[in-house]
Design an enzyme around this catalytic site. Structure first.
Site, PDB file in Angstrom:
ATOM      1  N   THR A 134       0.826  -1.212   0.000  1.00  0.00           N
ATOM      2  CA  THR A 134       0.000   0.000   0.000  1.00  0.00           C
ATOM      3  C   THR A 134       0.860   1.262   0.000  1.00  0.00           C
ATOM      4  O   THR A 134       1.870   1.333   0.690  1.00  0.00           O
ATOM      5  CB  THR A 134      -0.904   0.000   1.251  1.00  0.00           C
ATOM      6  OG1 THR A 134      -1.632  -1.221   1.285  1.00  0.00           O
ATOM      7  CG2 THR A 134      -1.874   1.165   1.244  1.00  0.00           C
ATOM      8  N   GLU A 135       0.413   2.255  -0.764  1.00  0.00           N
ATOM      9  CA  GLU A 135       1.127   3.537  -0.835  1.00  0.00           C
ATOM     10  C   GLU A 135       0.225   4.669  -0.360  1.00  0.00           C
ATOM     11  O   GLU A 135      -1.000   4.499  -0.297  1.00  0.00           O
ATOM     12  CB  GLU A 135       1.569   3.779  -2.280  1.00  0.00           C
ATOM     13  CG  GLU A 135       2.469   2.663  -2.776  1.00  0.00           C
ATOM     14  CD  GLU A 135       3.179   2.991  -4.075  1.00  0.00           C
ATOM     15  OE1 GLU A 135       2.842   4.013  -4.703  1.00  0.00           O
ATOM     16  OE2 GLU A 135       4.078   2.217  -4.424  1.00  0.00           O
ATOM     17  N   ILE A 165       2.213  -0.602   7.068  1.00  0.00           N
ATOM     18  CA  ILE A 165       2.917  -1.875   6.952  1.00  0.00           C
ATOM     19  C   ILE A 165       3.021  -2.587   8.310  1.00  0.00           C
ATOM     20  O   ILE A 165       3.685  -2.120   9.234  1.00  0.00           O
ATOM     21  CB  ILE A 165       4.327  -1.667   6.331  1.00  0.00           C
ATOM     22  CG1 ILE A 165       4.184  -0.892   4.995  1.00  0.00           C
ATOM     23  CG2 ILE A 165       5.014  -3.015   6.103  1.00  0.00           C
ATOM     24  CD1 ILE A 165       3.218  -1.474   3.986  1.00  0.00           C
ATOM     25  N   GLN A 345     -23.480  -4.470  21.518  1.00  0.00           N
ATOM     26  CA  GLN A 345     -24.865  -4.119  21.899  1.00  0.00           C
ATOM     27  C   GLN A 345     -25.360  -5.017  23.037  1.00  0.00           C
ATOM     28  O   GLN A 345     -26.023  -4.549  23.964  1.00  0.00           O
ATOM     29  CB  GLN A 345     -25.776  -4.249  20.658  1.00  0.00           C
ATOM     30  CG  GLN A 345     -27.117  -3.545  20.810  1.00  0.00           C
ATOM     31  CD  GLN A 345     -26.974  -2.022  20.893  1.00  0.00           C
ATOM     32  OE1 GLN A 345     -25.967  -1.453  20.481  1.00  0.00           O
ATOM     33  NE2 GLN A 345     -27.965  -1.360  21.461  1.00  0.00           N
ATOM     34  N   GLU A 372      -6.118  -7.064   1.931  1.00  0.00           N
ATOM     35  CA  GLU A 372      -6.328  -8.027   0.857  1.00  0.00           C
ATOM     36  C   GLU A 372      -7.591  -7.715   0.052  1.00  0.00           C
ATOM     37  O   GLU A 372      -8.327  -8.603  -0.385  1.00  0.00           O
ATOM     38  CB  GLU A 372      -6.375  -9.467   1.409  1.00  0.00           C
ATOM     39  CG  GLU A 372      -5.004 -10.131   1.501  1.00  0.00           C
ATOM     40  CD  GLU A 372      -4.199  -9.691   2.734  1.00  0.00           C
ATOM     41  OE1 GLU A 372      -4.488  -8.598   3.297  1.00  0.00           O
ATOM     42  OE2 GLU A 372      -3.275 -10.408   3.126  1.00  0.00           O
ATOM     43  N   THR A 374     -10.635  -4.343  -0.366  1.00  0.00           N
ATOM     44  CA  THR A 374     -11.743  -3.803   0.440  1.00  0.00           C
ATOM     45  C   THR A 374     -13.057  -4.485   0.050  1.00  0.00           C
ATOM     46  O   THR A 374     -13.154  -5.139  -0.998  1.00  0.00           O
ATOM     47  CB  THR A 374     -11.890  -2.284   0.196  1.00  0.00           C
ATOM     48  OG1 THR A 374     -12.234  -2.092  -1.192  1.00  0.00           O
ATOM     49  CG2 THR A 374     -10.600  -1.533   0.508  1.00  0.00           C
TER      50      THR A 374
END
Ligand SMILES: Cc1cc2nc3c(=O)[nH]c(=O)nc-3n(C[C@H](O)[C@H](O)[C@H](O)COP(=O)(O)OP(=O)(O)OC[C@H]3O[C@@H](n4cnc5c(N)ncnc54)[C@H](O)[C@@H]3O)c2cc1C
Length: 392
Positions: A134-135, A165, A345, A372, A374
């Site tokens: 991911t960036e 990370i 709840q 992995e 969304t």
């Protein structure tokens, strides 16, 4: 004592798979669970707990024996992930990243030398793994990554920043993707196996989160970081299929982890509903609480069925079960989030107090709706498969 849920969960497992569940559950409940809240309070990475995994083979459920691993079958891997996640998100993540994303990619795309070098270290726990995908500009649209890999004499220079990370501070192996040609988008993506301890030009900084303080998520900066030619995993510009395959296996293990999280919410909600009283009776006798218990049970088991079915497809040799992976991951992560909401709840205001675990489980479950792929990505992919717009 076997609960009705155990009978459902174990119904069509082999004797070996049932034994795996028994052994891992016993270990996780005794050796991990009692310590997790303390690590969370101290915001401390659970290295001592991780160290308990390798002697039992729990660090290497997808690594074959010839490399020091304990691979049995994919369903057994799912059972291990489920039982570990039932007690701790971080411990489950350590195993999931190392096996699905990293070892799985090395086994499929690595050279003999890469397998010999890395897999035994991953299996014996001396080398934890991180996946640097991911960036800052986005994690879903990985074809649009901005990190670059430039060919130089004897190797490559990596530049760019990766965020969110997991395990980076403790990892001895980074699975990194960067582009050899940004103009080619997916066609430029290239995978590398990077030793962060031996590579100059890598800095690891904090990436503070509201949850999972004990995981210490990081951002990783590559500034002209030199990696040798033998760090290349697969071929230059052919990293997108490596990534796709890694995420496909990753979706299986994340889905299994979500089943464990969903089950933990039930584990906590059931005794509370039987103990807590209001209006002179146990709250578990109120229909609206029973509705939640029933929904939580059905959701957990439906997700578990989807995960086991996916595992069996993989065990049967189906090379990529992408639609089924998306279905399992989507269903299971949504089950984990909704079960956490229902468990909170049922606990009333105490659900958000530090005294009870369920509040923590909500944000942890929510984070599994991102990793992995969304929920939106999986929803889109499932529809595209069904419409024939997507083939794999
Ligand atoms: C606890 C945690 C641990 C993590 N660990 C790691 C790790 O170890 N390594 C790593 O590389 N990453 C890691 N991640 C990052 C994670 O993989 C990303 O958060 C995820 O890929 C989504 O990327 P993003 O957050 O940039 O969201 P974006 O990609 O910016 O998406 C934002 C929103 O837009 C939606 N969206 C995007 N594209 C579409 C589309 N085509 N159609 C519909 N909706 C769309 C998304 O679904 C999302 O709702 C971790 C994240 C968390 C929360």
């Amino acid at each position: 004592m076997q609960t009705p849920m155990d009978r459902l969960a174990d119904f069509d497992l082999t004797p070996d798979q049932r034994q795996v569940r028994e052994i891992v559950r016993d270990f996780a409940q005794k050796e991990i669970l009692p310590y997790v809240e303390q690590y969370e309070k101290e915001e401390r990475y659970p290295l001592e707990l991780v160290a308990k995994l390798p002697p039992l083979g729990f660090m290497a459920p997808m690594i074959p024996e010839e490399y020091g691993g304990a691979f049995q079958d994919v369903v057994s891997y799912g059972i291990l992930m489920e039982e570990l996640a039932r007690v701790d998100w971080v411990i489950a993540s350590v195993v999931s990243v190392a096996n699905s994303l990293v070892a799985g990619s090395i086994l499929k795309f690595g050279t003999d030398a890469q397998k010999q070098r890395w897999l035994p270290q991953v299996a014996d726990g001396s080398c934890l793994c991180s996946a640097c995908l991911t960036e800052p500009g986005g994690g879903t649209d990985l074809g649009n990554m901005k990190s670059t890999a430039t060919k130089v004499a004897g190797g490559w220079r990596l530049n760019g920043t990766k965020v969110f990370i997991s395990h980076a501070d403790h990892a001895g192996l980074f699975f990194v993707v960067a582009s050899v040609d940004l103009s080619k988008k997916h066609g430029g993506v290239t995978a590398f196996l990077v030793d962060p301890r031996e590579t100059e030009g890598i800095t690891i900084g904090a990436f503070p989160m509201r949850t999972l303080k004990r995981d210490k998520l990081a951002e990783v900066h590559f500034e002209d970081a030199f990696v040798p030619d033998d760090a290349l995993l697969g071929e230059p510009g052919k990293g997108f299929p490596v990534l796709g395959s890694a995420l496909d296996t990753g979706r299986f293990s994340v889905a299994a982890r979500c089943v464990g999280q969903a089950q933990r919410c039930l584990d906590l909600a059931l005794p509370y509903a039987l103990e807590r009283e209001a209006f002179g009776q146990r709250i578990g006798e109120f229909q609206m609480i029973q509705q939640k218990i029933s929904d939580m049970t059905c959701r957990t088991q439906a997700a578990r069925n989807a995960v086991y079915q996916l595992g069996r497809m993989k065990d049967a040799g189906v090379p990529r079960a992408s639609m089924e992976s998306s279905m399992a991951k989507l269903m299971a992560s949504q089950a984990a989030v909704q079960n956490a909401l229902d468990a909170i709840q049922i606990h009333g205001g105490y659900g958000l107090s530090e005294e009870y675990e369920v509040g923590r489980l909500l944000l942890e479950a929510k984070s599994l709706e991102f990793g992995e792929g969304t929920s939106e990505l999986h929803t889109k992919m499932i529809a595209e498969f069904m419409l024939g717009i997507r083939k794999q």
